[in-house]
Write an enzyme that holds these catalytic residues in place. Structure first.
Site, PDB file in Angstrom:
ATOM      1  N   GLU A 141       3.781   1.888  -1.288  1.00  0.00           N
ATOM      2  CA  GLU A 141       4.333   2.267  -2.582  1.00  0.00           C
ATOM      3  C   GLU A 141       3.235   2.743  -3.527  1.00  0.00           C
ATOM      4  OE1 GLU A 141       7.242  -0.455  -3.983  1.00  0.00           O
ATOM      5  OE2 GLU A 141       7.037   0.279  -6.029  1.00  0.00           O
ATOM      6  N   TYR A 142       2.087   2.087  -3.442  1.00  0.00           N
ATOM      7  CA  TYR A 142       0.952   2.490  -4.261  1.00  0.00           C
ATOM      8  C   TYR A 142       0.551   3.927  -3.899  1.00  0.00           C
ATOM      9  CZ  TYR A 142      -3.692   2.383  -6.393  1.00  0.00           C
ATOM     10  OH  TYR A 142      -4.800   2.669  -7.151  1.00  0.00           O
ATOM     11  N   GLU A 150     -19.604 -15.429 -25.650  1.00  0.00           N
ATOM     12  CA  GLU A 150     -19.848 -14.057 -26.123  1.00  0.00           C
ATOM     13  C   GLU A 150     -18.653 -13.185 -25.794  1.00  0.00           C
ATOM     14  OE1 GLU A 150     -23.116 -12.845 -23.731  1.00  0.00           O
ATOM     15  OE2 GLU A 150     -24.545 -14.166 -24.735  1.00  0.00           O
ATOM     16  N   LYS A 170     -10.397 -14.498 -19.310  1.00  0.00           N
ATOM     17  CA  LYS A 170      -9.759 -13.177 -19.424  1.00  0.00           C
ATOM     18  C   LYS A 170      -8.535 -13.274 -20.323  1.00  0.00           C
ATOM     19  CE  LYS A 170     -11.857 -10.059 -16.860  1.00  0.00           C
ATOM     20  NZ  LYS A 170     -11.121  -9.390 -15.850  1.00  0.00           N
ATOM     21  N   ASP A 192     -15.875  -4.482 -22.626  1.00  0.00           N
ATOM     22  CA  ASP A 192     -15.232  -3.706 -21.574  1.00  0.00           C
ATOM     23  C   ASP A 192     -15.920  -2.352 -21.443  1.00  0.00           C
ATOM     24  OD1 ASP A 192     -13.458  -3.234 -19.604  1.00  0.00           O
ATOM     25  OD2 ASP A 192     -11.730  -2.894 -20.905  1.00  0.00           O
ATOM     26  N   ASP A 212       0.821  -1.209   0.000  1.00  0.00           N
ATOM     27  CA  ASP A 212       0.000   0.000   0.000  1.00  0.00           C
ATOM     28  C   ASP A 212       0.855   1.259   0.000  1.00  0.00           C
ATOM     29  OD1 ASP A 212      -2.768  -1.180   2.052  1.00  0.00           O
ATOM     30  OD2 ASP A 212      -2.071  -1.651   0.034  1.00  0.00           O
ATOM     31  N   LYS A 246     -16.600 -10.461 -24.100  1.00  0.00           N
ATOM     32  CA  LYS A 246     -16.807  -9.776 -22.820  1.00  0.00           C
ATOM     33  C   LYS A 246     -16.493  -8.304 -23.046  1.00  0.00           C
ATOM     34  CE  LYS A 246     -15.773  -9.959 -17.916  1.00  0.00           C
ATOM     35  NZ  LYS A 246     -15.557  -8.531 -17.736  1.00  0.00           N
ATOM     36  N   CYS A 304      30.107   6.923 -30.364  1.00  0.00           N
ATOM     37  CA  CYS A 304      29.240   6.097 -31.204  1.00  0.00           C
ATOM     38  C   CYS A 304      29.674   4.635 -31.105  1.00  0.00           C
ATOM     39  CB  CYS A 304      29.323   6.578 -32.652  1.00  0.00           C
ATOM     40  SG  CYS A 304      28.447   5.491 -33.788  1.00  0.00           S
ATOM     41  N   CYS A 333      29.579   7.231 -40.842  1.00  0.00           N
ATOM     42  CA  CYS A 333      29.421   6.173 -39.827  1.00  0.00           C
ATOM     43  C   CYS A 333      28.753   4.939 -40.447  1.00  0.00           C
ATOM     44  CB  CYS A 333      28.576   6.716 -38.678  1.00  0.00           C
ATOM     45  SG  CYS A 333      28.003   5.470 -37.536  1.00  0.00           S
ATOM     46  N   TYR A 390     -27.139  -8.522 -22.914  1.00  0.00           N
ATOM     47  CA  TYR A 390     -26.628  -9.894 -22.838  1.00  0.00           C
ATOM     48  C   TYR A 390     -27.410 -10.821 -21.916  1.00  0.00           C
ATOM     49  CZ  TYR A 390     -23.981  -7.717 -18.979  1.00  0.00           C
ATOM     50  OH  TYR A 390     -23.608  -7.020 -17.871  1.00  0.00           O
ATOM     51  N   LYS A 400     -21.204 -19.131 -21.116  1.00  0.00           N
ATOM     52  CA  LYS A 400     -22.418 -19.334 -20.314  1.00  0.00           C
ATOM     53  C   LYS A 400     -23.038 -20.682 -20.642  1.00  0.00           C
ATOM     54  CE  LYS A 400     -23.430 -14.422 -20.595  1.00  0.00           C
ATOM     55  NZ  LYS A 400     -24.252 -13.371 -21.190  1.00  0.00           N
ATOM     56  N   LEU A 450     -18.689 -12.105 -12.267  1.00  0.00           N
ATOM     57  CA  LEU A 450     -18.279 -13.351 -12.919  1.00  0.00           C
ATOM     58  C   LEU A 450     -16.944 -13.834 -12.372  1.00  0.00           C
ATOM     59  CD1 LEU A 450     -18.925 -12.531 -16.687  1.00  0.00           C
ATOM     60  CD2 LEU A 450     -20.031 -14.345 -15.381  1.00  0.00           C
ATOM     61  N   CYS A 458      25.367  10.897 -33.537  1.00  0.00           N
ATOM     62  CA  CYS A 458      26.704  10.636 -34.039  1.00  0.00           C
ATOM     63  C   CYS A 458      26.891  11.572 -35.230  1.00  0.00           C
ATOM     64  CB  CYS A 458      26.826   9.186 -34.491  1.00  0.00           C
ATOM     65  SG  CYS A 458      28.305   8.901 -35.468  1.00  0.00           S
ATOM     66  N   ARG A 479     -24.876  -0.966 -12.047  1.00  0.00           N
ATOM     67  CA  ARG A 479     -24.770  -2.156 -11.237  1.00  0.00           C
ATOM     68  C   ARG A 479     -24.600  -1.786  -9.764  1.00  0.00           C
ATOM     69  NH1 ARG A 479     -20.718  -5.216  -9.258  1.00  0.00           N
ATOM     70  NH2 ARG A 479     -21.052  -7.458  -9.272  1.00  0.00           N
ATOM     71  N   CYS A 483      31.203   3.750 -34.841  1.00  0.00           N
ATOM     72  CA  CYS A 483      32.415   4.323 -35.423  1.00  0.00           C
ATOM     73  C   CYS A 483      33.297   5.018 -34.390  1.00  0.00           C
ATOM     74  CB  CYS A 483      32.055   5.292 -36.539  1.00  0.00           C
ATOM     75  SG  CYS A 483      31.193   6.739 -35.923  1.00  0.00           S
TER      76      CYS A 483
HETATM   77  S1  IVH Z   1     -23.156 -11.924 -18.272  1.00  0.00           S
HETATM   78  C1  IVH Z   1     -23.874 -13.201 -13.915  1.00  0.00           C
HETATM   79  N1  IVH Z   1     -22.197 -11.285 -20.624  1.00  0.00           N
HETATM   80  O1  IVH Z   1     -18.711  -8.514 -17.166  1.00  0.00           O
HETATM   81  C2  IVH Z   1     -23.107 -12.707 -15.051  1.00  0.00           C
HETATM   82  N2  IVH Z   1     -21.457 -10.064 -18.720  1.00  0.00           N
HETATM   83  O2  IVH Z   1     -17.143  -9.371 -14.827  1.00  0.00           O
HETATM   84  C3  IVH Z   1     -23.795 -11.633 -15.724  1.00  0.00           C
HETATM   85  N3  IVH Z   1     -19.889  -8.271 -19.240  1.00  0.00           N
HETATM   86  O3  IVH Z   1     -20.723  -7.178 -14.640  1.00  0.00           O
HETATM   87  C4  IVH Z   1     -22.984 -11.060 -16.760  1.00  0.00           C
HETATM   88  N4  IVH Z   1     -19.836  -8.588 -21.396  1.00  0.00           N
HETATM   89  O4  IVH Z   1     -20.789  -6.019 -16.904  1.00  0.00           O
HETATM   90  C5  IVH Z   1     -22.191 -11.024 -19.306  1.00  0.00           C
HETATM   91  N5  IVH Z   1     -21.453 -10.798 -22.760  1.00  0.00           N
HETATM   92  C6  IVH Z   1     -21.444 -10.538 -21.441  1.00  0.00           C
HETATM   93  C7  IVH Z   1     -20.667  -9.504 -20.877  1.00  0.00           C
HETATM   94  C8  IVH Z   1     -20.696  -9.305 -19.505  1.00  0.00           C
HETATM   95  C9  IVH Z   1     -19.389  -7.859 -20.404  1.00  0.00           C
HETATM   96  C10 IVH Z   1     -19.549  -7.687 -17.920  1.00  0.00           C
HETATM   97  C11 IVH Z   1     -20.727  -7.401 -17.051  1.00  0.00           C
HETATM   98  C12 IVH Z   1     -20.409  -8.024 -15.709  1.00  0.00           C
HETATM   99  C13 IVH Z   1     -18.949  -8.226 -15.802  1.00  0.00           C
HETATM  100  C14 IVH Z   1     -18.497  -9.355 -14.930  1.00  0.00           C
END
Ligand code: IVH
Length: 678
Positions: A42-43, A120, A321, A124, A40, A122, A415, A438, A232, A297, A90, A433, A143, A418
């Site tokens: 250093e952070y 699917e 991931k 971001d 902590d 994921k 250098c 060269c 989703y 899923k 997740l 240089c 959320r 040369c």
């Molecule tokens: S399903 C119970 N599908 O990832 C799981 N989540 O780390 C419900 N997310 O909070 C999530 N793409 O915001 C699902 N195709 C996808 C997703 C997805 C992104 C996010 C979501 C969730 C987070 C979990």
């Protein structure tokens, strides 16, 4: 002129960016990998330093700086929404073993080996829950902590891919869908371009800007941000008879009018799921939005109930991931190479480390100041990052891993090629240089001269260039044009056929446009764009050579530093000799003279923005010129027409602001066709 204050700001800016990258790396270790690398203290030190810099240079504060982060705590200003059914998070799998372990566990609990899974991307972005009542969007929330989120309905209403109304068969009276709000990469770029135009601070990445945008207190601000949303899941439904599987649910939601991800795939076999997850590591860059993994899923919804959740993580889903794009490794040495203009470029020699599927052994360190600022020492454990195709970079040292045996980098005085004493000009971060003869520079220059963007001499790569130089067949680039087959055949490993191919490629390059030659000469600060400006303005190399620095700086797009460098280059005796040699070798030294055409578009200036369906930009420009029109790369008040292709960017906004006539792609095609140039 750059002042001291400018320079301070510049180095503060670099340091701030570095600190942010380091903090985000440690956040990732801590929050995602659960494996913090620093304590902590250093952070906190990093955060302190960042705060202090931002206090001194408030212009460097950006909304997505870690200092500006607001907690996931719902803010009362938005009103709080109690989630009817909690939003879960997740579990993560970082490798095949962990993915298979998840599958095995689920199979055991479900008492069956064979169940279908949906994969699917994921996304971001940030999770939202959207409640619909009688087909109408009623409440939208974040959320939050999973049980209680913020009411951001007004902001979500501004997102066009979130339908205000939905309709269709089996619509429940009340239901909630869940999804991810995000910003496309193109939208993000465009937004930042506009912010730059307006001198507003830039956002660091699409995720942060999406998160910032939906939590704006003023929905009008949200509305201006290019947000998008994929649905989703069905959260809950009051009275509807929901489909029996996830993939059917998605199909149904799509039919109701929600945007669902087109890249979902269903598999019965965990091996196939793993292959699919792997395939995204390569393909993720091709998507127009950022993803950080793949969500897997279980498809059968009755199994979801049977599997349940462990804490806040459902057992029926897992997130694979992607490997991180930052890793730590040992800095074994700092070496330098000599660039084609004589610049001395330090680079890091690393203990090989696999970063996102690529083994990294070297990383750039830019220049001495960069090394000093980062405070890296030989023997340090360092954070290294790579993104897309760019050369990996050293972010900084992990101070806590120091043993005391690390050694500071001692800048080279001579250098490495040369042994000439290096020079460092005032205000320059690089050492050079100064030796025009060269060998390392000669190789760099020759390789650059023959490269694609320059004279494009096929078949002459770095290796052949090196052997031609060491056999003294060529001493400078002009010697290429006097080579004979006999000479080439004296080189090892060059057969008759290849020698002939090389000679014909060299011959062909004699007629390359002047700008390619200028670029190929490797004049300091002259990239391909500057080369094109010079060629267009002066028409031939003798006119450029004769121009003084002031005349050169008069060319729009060419500043005083570039002008000085060009002037200095052409004033050298060696340059004069080189040009005479190129002339004797039959190399074209003047631009293609295109007499100004008198035509239906004479006197009209066009600017092209975005991509056109039928032509590349140079092709379109050539057609405009063939009708007498002129083209420019930026919109000014004297622009007559803006041609807006796909994703036109900030030029379109500017043209609108000035009231300039805007032509669509189709209208432009019609204009060309009308004058017989379509
Ligand atoms: S399903 C119970 N599908 O990832 C799981 N989540 O780390 C419900 N997310 O909070 C999530 N793409 O915001 C699902 N195709 C996808 C997703 C997805 C992104 C996010 C979501 C969730 C987070 C979990």
């Amino acid at each position: 002129m750059t002042t001291d204050a400018d320079q301070d700001l510049q180095s503060a800016k670099l340091r701030v960016e570095e600190l942010r990258a380091q903090i985000s790396y440690h956040d990732y270790r801590y929050h995602v990998l659960d494996d913090p690398e620093v304590g902590d203290d250093e952070y906190d030190e990093l955060m302190q330093e960042l705060r202090a810099l931002e206090e001194t240079y408030s212009q460097l504060i950006v909304p997505d700086s870690p200092t500006q982060r607001v907690g996931a705590e719902p803010v009362a200003a938005f009103g709080i929404v109690e989630h009817t059914v909690p939003l879960l998070s997740l579990g993560n799998a970082f490798n095949e073993e962990e993915l298979r372990a998840w599958h095995k566990r689920a199979a055991g609990l479900a008492e069956t080996e064979s169940f279908a899974m949906v994969c699917e991307p994921k996304i971001d972005g940030l999770a939202v829950a959207l409640e619909y009542r009688e087909g109408s969007f009623a409440v939208g929330s974040t959320r939050g902590d999973g049980r209680r989120g913020e009411n951001i309905t007004q902001n979500l209403r501004t997102i066009t891919s979130i339908p205000q109304r939905v309709s269709g068969a089996g619509l429940p009276g009340r239901f909630e869908v869940r999804g991810e709000v995000f910003m496309t990469k193109a939208g993000f770029e465009r937004m930042n371009e506009q912010r730059a135009d307006n001198s507003e601070p830039l956002f660091a990445n699409p995720r942060n800007s999406a998160a910032g945008a939906v939590r704006q207190l003023d929905p009008r601000v949200t509305a201006e941000r290019p947000l998008d949303c994929f649905i989703y899941a069905l959260g809950w439904s009051q009275d509807g008879s929901a489909p029996a599987s996830h993939h059917q649910t998605m199909k149904w939601l799509g039919e109701l009018g929600f945007q669902v991800n087109p890249d979902a795939k269903r598999y019965g076999d965990i091996g196939k799921v793993w292959e699919h997850c792997q395939s995204w590591i390569e393909r993720r860059d091709a998507l127009d939005y950022e993803i950080d993994g793949v969500v897997v899923k279980v498809d059968d919804l009755s199994l979801h109930e049977r599997l349940g959740a462990a804490g806040r993580e459902p057992r029926w889903a897992i997130a694979f991931k992607f490997p991180p794009t930052q890793r730590t490794t040992k800095l074994l040495d700092i070496r330098v190479n000599v660039g084609r203009t004589g610049s001395i470029n330090p680079y890091a020699v690393l203990e090989p480390v696999n970063i996102a599927g690529v083994t990294v052994t070297n990383a750039t360190l830019h220049n001495e100041d960069d090394i000093k600022r980062k405070g890296v020492r030989i023997g340090d454990t360092v954070i290294v990052q790579r993104a897309g195709d760019v050369i990996p970079q050293v972010v900084g040292p992990v101070i806590s891993k120091r043993t005391g045996k690390e050694k500071a980098f001692r800048p080279k005085r001579v250098c490495p090629s040369c042994k000439t004493k290096l020079v460092r000009e005032e205000g320059e971060a690089m050492r050079y240089c100064p030796n025009g003869a060269c060998p390392a520079q000669a190789l760099g220059l020759l390789t650059h001269f023959v490269s694609r963007g320059a004279m494009d001499i096929d078949g002459v790569g770095e290796q052949l260039a090196a052997s031609m130089l060491s056999a003294e067949l060529v001493k400078d680039v002009a010697d290429l044009y006097f080579l004979t087959e006999e000479q080439l055949l004296t080189l090892e490993r060059l057969a008759e056929k290849s020698a002939r191919n090389v000679l014909s490629a060299i011959a062909e390059s004699r007629s390359r446009p002047l700008d390619r030659l200028l670029f190929g000469l490797g004049i300091r600060h002259v990239g391909s764009e500057t080369a094109a400006l010079l060629a267009e303005r002066f028409g031939d190399i003798d006119a450029i050579a004769a121009a003084d620095a002031e005349t050169l700086a008069d060319v729009p797009g060419i500043g005083p530093i570039v002008a000085e460098s060009v002037h200095e280059y052409f004033a050298r005796k060696q340059t004069k000799q080189l040009i005479e040699k190129l002339r004797k070798g039959g190399v074209r030294l003047e631009a293609e003279r295109t007499a100004p055409v008198d035509g239906p578009l004479t006197g009209q200036t066009f600017v092209i923005s975005g991509t056109l369906a039928a032509f590349s930009r140079p092709e379109a420009e050539a057609r405009i010129k063939s009708l007498g029109g002129s083209t420019s790369s930026s919109v000014t008040k004297s622009t007559d027409f803006l041609i807006a292709g796909e994703s036109p960017g900030s030029k379109l906004a500017k043209a609108e602001k000035y009231g300039i006539a805007i032509l669509s792609d189709d209208e432009f095609m019609a204009l060309l066709a009308k004058h017989g140039a379509g």
